[in-house]
Structure formats: C-alpha cells, structure tokens
Scaffold this active site. Structure first.
Site, short mmCIF file in Angstrom:
data_model
loop_
_atom_site.label_atom_id
_atom_site.label_comp_id
_atom_site.label_asym_id
_atom_site.label_seq_id
_atom_site.Cartn_x
_atom_site.Cartn_y
_atom_site.Cartn_z
N ASP A 26 9.60 -19.77 18.96
CA ASP A 26 8.43 -18.89 18.96
C ASP A 26 7.16 -19.69 18.65
OD1 ASP A 26 7.02 -16.56 19.15
OD2 ASP A 26 7.67 -15.72 17.24
N HIS A 44 4.00 -23.09 26.69
CA HIS A 44 5.36 -23.09 27.25
C HIS A 44 5.67 -24.47 27.84
CE1 HIS A 44 5.51 -18.91 26.45
NE2 HIS A 44 4.80 -18.50 27.48
N LEU A 138 28.50 -31.24 23.51
CA LEU A 138 27.69 -30.07 23.14
C LEU A 138 27.66 -29.01 24.26
CD1 LEU A 138 25.40 -28.99 21.09
CD2 LEU A 138 23.80 -29.91 22.77
C1 FPP Z 1 7.82 -17.56 22.52
O1 FPP Z 1 6.49 -17.99 22.32
C2 FPP Z 1 8.45 -18.35 23.57
C3 FPP Z 1 8.92 -17.84 24.74
C4 FPP Z 1 8.84 -16.42 25.08
C5 FPP Z 1 9.52 -18.68 25.78
C6 FPP Z 1 10.20 -19.91 25.33
C7 FPP Z 1 10.18 -20.87 26.45
C8 FPP Z 1 10.10 -22.21 26.36
C9 FPP Z 1 10.14 -22.93 25.10
C10 FPP Z 1 9.96 -23.04 27.58
C11 FPP Z 1 10.99 -22.81 28.61
C12 FPP Z 1 12.37 -23.04 28.11
C13 FPP Z 1 13.36 -23.63 28.81
C14 FPP Z 1 14.71 -23.70 28.24
C15 FPP Z 1 13.14 -24.23 30.12
P1 FPP Z 1 5.32 -16.94 22.52
O2 FPP Z 1 4.78 -17.09 23.88
O3 FPP Z 1 5.77 -15.57 22.16
O4 FPP Z 1 4.28 -17.47 21.45
P2 FPP Z 1 3.22 -16.61 20.63
O5 FPP Z 1 4.01 -15.67 19.75
O6 FPP Z 1 2.49 -17.65 19.85
O7 FPP Z 1 2.37 -15.91 21.62
#
Ligand code: FPP
Length: 248
Positions: A26, A44, A138
């Site tokens: 997150d 991201h 893993l």
């Molecule tokens: C939450 O941060 C994160 C996500 C919804 C997506 C997680 C994705 C990645 C780390 C990249 C893609 C992953 C792979 C495995 C290819 P948020 O956007 O909710 O952050 P915020 O709460 O600060 O807005």
C-alpha cells in the site's frame, strides 16, 4: 549490500523464519504525490522494483511462499486509466520476470477471480505459470482480482456443487475441507502479514488463511519497501511468541 542490511541479515535466525509471508502493498499513490508527481500511477511503476526486491529476498531466505496483494476485487472501481496501467504493468512484469523466476527456482501462481483479468494479461499469466510450474523453490503467489470474502464465497459454491454431485455430505464439512477449496490449497497459511503505508486494516486479505497470522505494520510506502525493511519485519516476527489460542 549496505552495512545495515548485512547486520540485519546476521541477526536472522533461519530456524525461526516464517514459511509464508503475505504483503499488502500500500502507499503507491501517496509515494507519487509526495514526490510531486501529478500522476499517481508513477507510484505503481516504482512499486514494481519493490516487488522484485521482496521476491528476491524471500527466495534468498528460502521462504516457502510469498503472497503479494497486487490487485483487489475492490480495485476494479478505480479510474479506467489506472486499472489499464496496472494491468499493463502486470503483463510486462509477468513476461520480463521469467528469466529471474527461472534462475531463482521460483514458481508463480495466482489467487483470485483471475477470469476477470483482461485476456492478454490472463494469457501471459497462464504462460508464466506454465513455464515456472516445475520450479521447486519459493512459490510467488500474486493475489489478483482477489477478495477474502469472494474467496470464501467461491469455496462455498464449489463445495455446494460437489455436494449436489453427491461427492460431499454435510458431515464431511470441516475447516480442512474449506481450506482445500480455497484458491491455493497447497500453500501453508501465512505466518506473517505485512502492511505498508501506515494503514491498520486487513482490507479483505486472506481472511480465512490469516486467522493466526502475525501482523506487521510499517509507515514505509510500498515503493520504498526494500530488503532492510523486509528484514526488520522478519526480525520483529522472530521476537513474537505464537500461541495459536493455547497458553504457550
Ligand atoms: C496500493 O497503493 C497498491 C495497489 C492497489 C497496487 C499494487 C501494485 C503494484 C505494487 C505494482 C504492480 C504489481 C505487480 C505484481 C506487477 P495505492 O494506490 O492504494 O496507494 P495510496 O493508498 O497511497 O493511494
């Protein structure tokens, strides 16, 4: 490897490592905002490097499994642009990561309503799963279009179907039977669930499997999650006394 990483690594007790670590990644949007980027998807993109680092660390420490909450069922309600960026990042990651997965003996699997993914993404996911299927190290489990309640609901539907076919009777219903109908029945339950970005919620993640997991919360935003932070979480886990409802 920097000094603090080396020192932390030296403190790790290999006999007290979790078998399965799961991470709620997150804070990507906030990371982008803090850096003055107008486009939150920059977070991201940066988060991919943290995914690589976490996977490498888990493999290096010989953990059995690492589950990453990459896209929730609820994330489908995000703006179209963000969803399509996340899907294209995922597809690219699944393709580009194959050599690294093979080199480190990592098997890729997925949990979630993956049929909801765009067809090109789903095709790449299946391809990467097939290519890495023989790896014995893993298990990297990507939670995609995942929801804990959806998972339990899907398990119930599968059980009911088997019941209608006469394969299961009411007296056969047990926790073990429910576990066997989850998305990845072969995985051990997570011992440690990490959440980044200073939020203290489970957000519908591994509701069934996480019943006795230890939780670790850090203020670090996901793109800044590196090996040092991972090792700190593991060291914290090693200090905990797990009683599983008993008296220790
Ligand atoms: C939450 O941060 C994160 C996500 C919804 C997506 C997680 C994705 C990645 C780390 C990249 C893609 C992953 C792979 C495995 C290819 P948020 O956007 O909710 O952050 P915020 O709460 O600060 O807005």
């Amino acid at each position: 490897m920097d000094f603090s990483e080396k020192e932390l690594l030296g403190q790790i007790d290999a006999a007290r490592l979790p078998r399965h670590v799961a991470i709620i990644m997150d804070g990507n949007g906030r990371w982008a905002k803090l850096r003055g980027f107008k486009d939150r998807t920059r977070g991201h993109r940066a988060g991919i490097e943290a995914v690589r680092a976490a996977t490498r660390t888990a493999a290096q420490l010989h953990l059995a499994a690492l589950t990453l909450y990459a896209f929730s069922e609820e994330n489908w309600s995000r703006p179209k642009y963000e969803i399509s960026l996340l899907m294209s990042l995922l597809k690219r990651f699944l393709k580009e990561e194959i050599p690294e997965l093979m080199e480190n003996n990592i098997r890729l699997v997925a949990s979630g309503r993956i049929h909801r993914l765009p067809p090109d993404c789903l095709k790449q996911l299946e391809e990467t799963k097939t290519i890495t299927a023989g790896n014995t190290g893993l298990i990297l489990n990507l939670a995609l279009s995942y929801g804990g309640r959806a998972e339990i609901t899907d398990a119930l539907a599968a059980i009911l179907e088997e019941s209608e076919q006469g394969k299961i009777k009411p007296q056969d219903i047990s926790e073990e039977l429910v576990s066997r109908h989850l998305y990845q029945p072969g995985l051990p339950d997570p011992d440690l669930i990490i959440r980044t970005s200073g939020e203290y919620r489970t957000s519908n993640f591994l509701l069934w499997q996480g019943a006795y997991a230890e939780y670790y919360f850090t203020d670090v935003l996901w793109p800044d999650f590196n090996k040092t932070v991972f090792l700190q979480a593991l060291l914290d886990f090693q200090k905990r006394e797990r009683r599983f409802g008993g008296i220790g």
